[in-house]
Design an enzyme around this catalytic site. Structure first.
Site, mmCIF file in Angstrom:
data_model
loop_
_atom_site.group_PDB
_atom_site.id
_atom_site.type_symbol
_atom_site.label_atom_id
_atom_site.label_comp_id
_atom_site.label_asym_id
_atom_site.label_seq_id
_atom_site.Cartn_x
_atom_site.Cartn_y
_atom_site.Cartn_z
ATOM 1 N N GLU A 58 4.759 -4.575 11.972
ATOM 2 C CA GLU A 58 3.704 -3.582 11.728
ATOM 3 C C GLU A 58 2.607 -4.295 10.965
ATOM 4 O O GLU A 58 2.714 -4.519 9.758
ATOM 5 C CB GLU A 58 4.260 -2.416 10.887
ATOM 6 C CG GLU A 58 5.272 -1.554 11.606
ATOM 7 C CD GLU A 58 4.667 -0.751 12.751
ATOM 8 O OE1 GLU A 58 3.428 -0.722 12.890
ATOM 9 O OE2 GLU A 58 5.435 -0.169 13.522
ATOM 10 N N ASN A 99 0.805 -1.226 0.000
ATOM 11 C CA ASN A 99 0.000 0.000 0.000
ATOM 12 C C ASN A 99 0.848 1.291 0.000
ATOM 13 O O ASN A 99 0.447 2.285 -0.570
ATOM 14 C CB ASN A 99 -0.995 -0.007 1.165
ATOM 15 C CG ASN A 99 -0.320 -0.161 2.501
ATOM 16 O OD1 ASN A 99 0.843 -0.560 2.583
ATOM 17 N ND2 ASN A 99 -1.043 0.155 3.553
ATOM 18 N N CYS A 135 -3.400 0.513 6.856
ATOM 19 C CA CYS A 135 -3.486 -0.407 7.994
ATOM 20 C C CYS A 135 -4.173 0.214 9.199
ATOM 21 O O CYS A 135 -4.875 -0.458 9.938
ATOM 22 C CB CYS A 135 -2.090 -0.843 8.376
ATOM 23 S SG CYS A 135 -1.009 0.571 8.605
ATOM 24 N N GLU A 150 7.728 2.107 14.784
ATOM 25 C CA GLU A 150 8.469 2.804 13.746
ATOM 26 C C GLU A 150 8.346 4.293 14.032
ATOM 27 O O GLU A 150 7.439 4.727 14.741
ATOM 28 C CB GLU A 150 7.900 2.465 12.362
ATOM 29 C CG GLU A 150 8.101 0.999 12.032
ATOM 30 C CD GLU A 150 7.907 0.654 10.567
ATOM 31 O OE1 GLU A 150 6.829 0.924 10.028
ATOM 32 O OE2 GLU A 150 8.855 0.098 9.976
HETATM 33 P P1 NAD Z 1 1.132 -9.718 3.366
HETATM 34 O O1 NAD Z 1 1.188 -10.135 4.780
HETATM 35 O O2 NAD Z 1 0.443 -10.581 2.401
HETATM 36 O O3 NAD Z 1 2.613 -9.521 2.796
HETATM 37 C C1 NAD Z 1 3.523 -8.639 3.383
HETATM 38 C C2 NAD Z 1 4.919 -8.968 2.902
HETATM 39 O O4 NAD Z 1 5.348 -10.186 3.499
HETATM 40 C C3 NAD Z 1 5.050 -9.171 1.397
HETATM 41 O O5 NAD Z 1 6.249 -8.560 0.964
HETATM 42 C C4 NAD Z 1 5.150 -10.681 1.266
HETATM 43 O O6 NAD Z 1 5.844 -11.114 0.123
HETATM 44 C C5 NAD Z 1 5.912 -11.038 2.523
HETATM 45 N N1 NAD Z 1 5.773 -12.413 3.001
HETATM 46 C C6 NAD Z 1 4.725 -13.260 2.829
HETATM 47 N N2 NAD Z 1 4.978 -14.427 3.447
HETATM 48 C C7 NAD Z 1 6.186 -14.335 4.020
HETATM 49 C C8 NAD Z 1 6.989 -15.220 4.808
HETATM 50 N N3 NAD Z 1 6.589 -16.432 5.142
HETATM 51 N N4 NAD Z 1 8.188 -14.771 5.246
HETATM 52 C C9 NAD Z 1 8.616 -13.528 4.944
HETATM 53 N N5 NAD Z 1 7.901 -12.663 4.200
HETATM 54 C C10 NAD Z 1 6.704 -13.049 3.739
HETATM 55 O O7 NAD Z 1 0.518 -8.255 3.407
HETATM 56 P P2 NAD Z 1 0.042 -7.346 2.182
HETATM 57 O O8 NAD Z 1 -1.171 -7.991 1.598
HETATM 58 O O9 NAD Z 1 1.190 -7.013 1.312
HETATM 59 O O10 NAD Z 1 -0.375 -6.014 2.950
HETATM 60 C C11 NAD Z 1 -1.592 -5.855 3.576
HETATM 61 C C12 NAD Z 1 -1.488 -6.057 5.067
HETATM 62 O O11 NAD Z 1 -0.455 -5.251 5.598
HETATM 63 C C13 NAD Z 1 -2.730 -5.652 5.825
HETATM 64 O O12 NAD Z 1 -3.023 -6.580 6.832
HETATM 65 C C14 NAD Z 1 -2.358 -4.325 6.434
HETATM 66 O O13 NAD Z 1 -3.079 -3.978 7.576
HETATM 67 C C15 NAD Z 1 -0.923 -4.520 6.719
HETATM 68 N N6 NAD Z 1 -0.241 -3.226 6.799
HETATM 69 C C16 NAD Z 1 0.225 -2.802 8.005
HETATM 70 C C17 NAD Z 1 0.845 -1.583 8.117
HETATM 71 C C18 NAD Z 1 1.385 -1.094 9.437
HETATM 72 O O14 NAD Z 1 2.241 -0.226 9.440
HETATM 73 N N7 NAD Z 1 0.957 -1.602 10.565
HETATM 74 C C19 NAD Z 1 1.009 -0.783 6.992
HETATM 75 C C20 NAD Z 1 0.532 -1.246 5.770
HETATM 76 C C21 NAD Z 1 -0.083 -2.480 5.692
#
Ligand code: NAD
Length: 484
Positions: free
Chosen positions: A250, A153, A284, A458
């Protein structure tokens, strides 16, 4: 169309690096569904080069003075600001977010992080503890090689929110962007190099989750910071725990936004719009459970409906567009599934709910009223433009309901009663709270979650704690006594 195909998939050891043996990952422009670039997942050879060069660069970098490290980060911030428009156009292709947003919220926020942590770099220090004539001093030392893993995002912002504090503290970073938005982080790596960072200090490697998992498992890696969903964060935490590595998580949220009857209605509606529809709801910390006190409900809903007339869903590269598509077809399908569930479970659809009849992954900003706590749309993170409005009567009741979730990322309250605002903020079980504002996340303030929304913080000075470690050095000034 602007050329968005990067020079190569990865940025490793100070240069672009390609290896087409890695699985091809198409980059899709969400506004049209067209493939606009292709990158390849990192092969073991690329991962090895990234980690080896990071380990090497880290030693050289940590030996510099804080002012010298800070200068590089601040130079990178200046370069980003000079190129903000080009970087924002690229971010819009990568994510589909409208240029009207990316011009002010993405590369610009990355520059803020580099500037802020660049300034802090020279201030990092330990303490001196006098113990009679003996004394202890503490050294604040870097962790070593840090891995950053991004969500889709805010690709550029996330790359910098992790990279800037890591580098300020004397660490190196290997960053893996989300496979959905691989482009922005490459530009950050390029700019850091241009600003004077040693080759290998900030590497970008592409790939799916498996590449992230390989990075975390490597013994040279001291820490991982991930922005992503709770299920992924759980896996990352488990993997890091096996080798006792540091983590910052996060993760997701289902944050409450409480509007009391005495609130400034226009501000509260603006807060709810920002907290549900900015970045097409893909934020998020969004306040997706909007609790409105019963006496204000009708006025609130009709004002939201009126304000939604101002939504402009056009070409995201046109600055008059203020609402873009979802990042991917998969994500839009997920959001549509939730909207369907909301209708089936008896919520009242008061606005939106439909996809647009055009290419790309468009869906209307959607508002449900009469939502109850047990409904799926009130419990699960949707991560799309779906606002749920719930009714409440008393402060005590609403606070208990607001906290009745496994998440704890953010929470907000709108009221003109100052004491109540602070009382409710104190009662929230959430890491990032707002009174008469929503979703403002300046780099100066710590950001992060409680409960299942994450570990660590962060931004702000708090981030330094998560990218450095303390060493205590006891200095004996007297003859050493022993029992035998
Ligand atoms: P996701 O969890 O599907 O993926 C996040 C990242 O993790 C990607 O780069 C993915 O390739 C990687 N990943 C997946 N499996 C992994 C593993 N086993 N080991 C290491 N890395 C792995 O999330 P998304 O769909 O990209 O993003 C949406 C989510 O992120 C939502 O839940 C949102 O709330 C959260 N988010 C949180 C924040 C925050 O700052 N708290 C900010 C933005 C998004």
């Amino acid at each position: 169309m602007t050329q968005v195909q990067p020079q190569a998939s990865h940025f490793v050891n100070g240069a672009y690096r390609e290896d087409v043996a890695g699985e091809a990952i198409p980059v899709i422009y969400p506004a049209t569904g067209e493939v606009i670039a292709t990158v390849h997942a990192a092969t073991p050879a690329v991962i090895e080069e990234a980690l080896a060069s990071a380990a090497r660069a880290q030693k050289e970098w940590a030996a510099l003075r804080g002012v010298q490290r800070g200068r590089v980060l601040r130079r990178a911030a200046d370069l980003i600001r000079e190129r903000n428009r080009d970087l924002s156009v690229l971010e819009t292709y990568d994510t589909g977010k409208p240029l009207s947003e990316t011009l002010v919220a993405d590369a610009w926020s990355a520059a803020d992080a580099l500037e802020y942590f660049g300034g802090l770099a020279a201030t990092l220090s330990g303490e001196h503890i006098q113990l009679g004539s003996d004394f202890v001093y503490t050294r604040r030392e870097p962790l070593g090689v840090c891995v950053g893993i991004g969500a889709w995002n805010y690709p550029t912002q996330i790359a910098a929110w992790k990279g800037a504090p890591a580098l300020a503290c004397g660490n190196a970073m290997v960053f893996k962007p989300s496979e959905t938005t691989p482009l922005g982080a490459l530009k950050l790596a390029e700019i850091l190099m241009e600003a004077g960072a040693p080759a290998g200090l900030y590497n970008v490697v592409q790939g799916m989750g498996a590449v992230g998992a390989q990075l975390i498992a490597d013994p040279r890696v001291a820490k991982v910071s991930i922005t992503g969903s709770v299920p992924t964060g759980t896996k990352v935490y488990e993997a890091a725990a096996r080798a006792m590595k540091h983590v910052t998580l996060e993760l997701g949220g289902k944050s409450p936004l409480i509007v009391f009857e005495d609130a400034d209605l226009e501000s509260a509606v603006s807060g709810a719009i920002l907290g549900n529809f900015y970045s097409t709801g893909q934020v998020c910390s969004n306040g997706t459970r909007v609790f409105v006190q019963r006496g204000l409900k009708d006025a609130f809903l009709s004002r939201v409906a009126e304000r939604l007339q101002g939504v402009v869903m056009g070409d995201p590269q046109d600055e008059s567009t203020n609402f873009g598509p979802m990042v991917s077809q998969r994500q839009r399908d997920i959001v549509e599934g939730f909207i369907q569930k909301g209708i089936e479970e008896g919520a009242r659809l008061v606005a939106g709910g439909r996809r647009l009849n055009r290419p790309g992954f468009w869906i209307e900003p959607t508002v449900f009223a009469d939502v109850t706590d047990d409904m799926t749309i009130a419990r699960d993170e949707i991560f799309g433009p779906v606002m749920s409005v719930l009714d409440f009567d008393t402060e005590e009741e609403v606070l208990a309901r607001a906290n009745a979730t496994e998440f704890g990322l953010a929470a907000g309250v709108f009221t003109r009663d100052l004491a109540r605002g602070h009382r409710v903020a104190a009662g929230f079980e959430a890491g990032t709270c707002f009174i008469n504002a929503y979703n403002l996340t300046p780099v100066e303030a710590p950001f992060g979650g409680m409960k299942r929304s994450g570990i660590g913080r962060e931004n702000g000075q708090a981030a330094i704690e998560h990218y450095s470690q303390l060493k205590s050095v006891y200095v004996g000034m007297n003859r050493v006594e022993a029992p035998f």
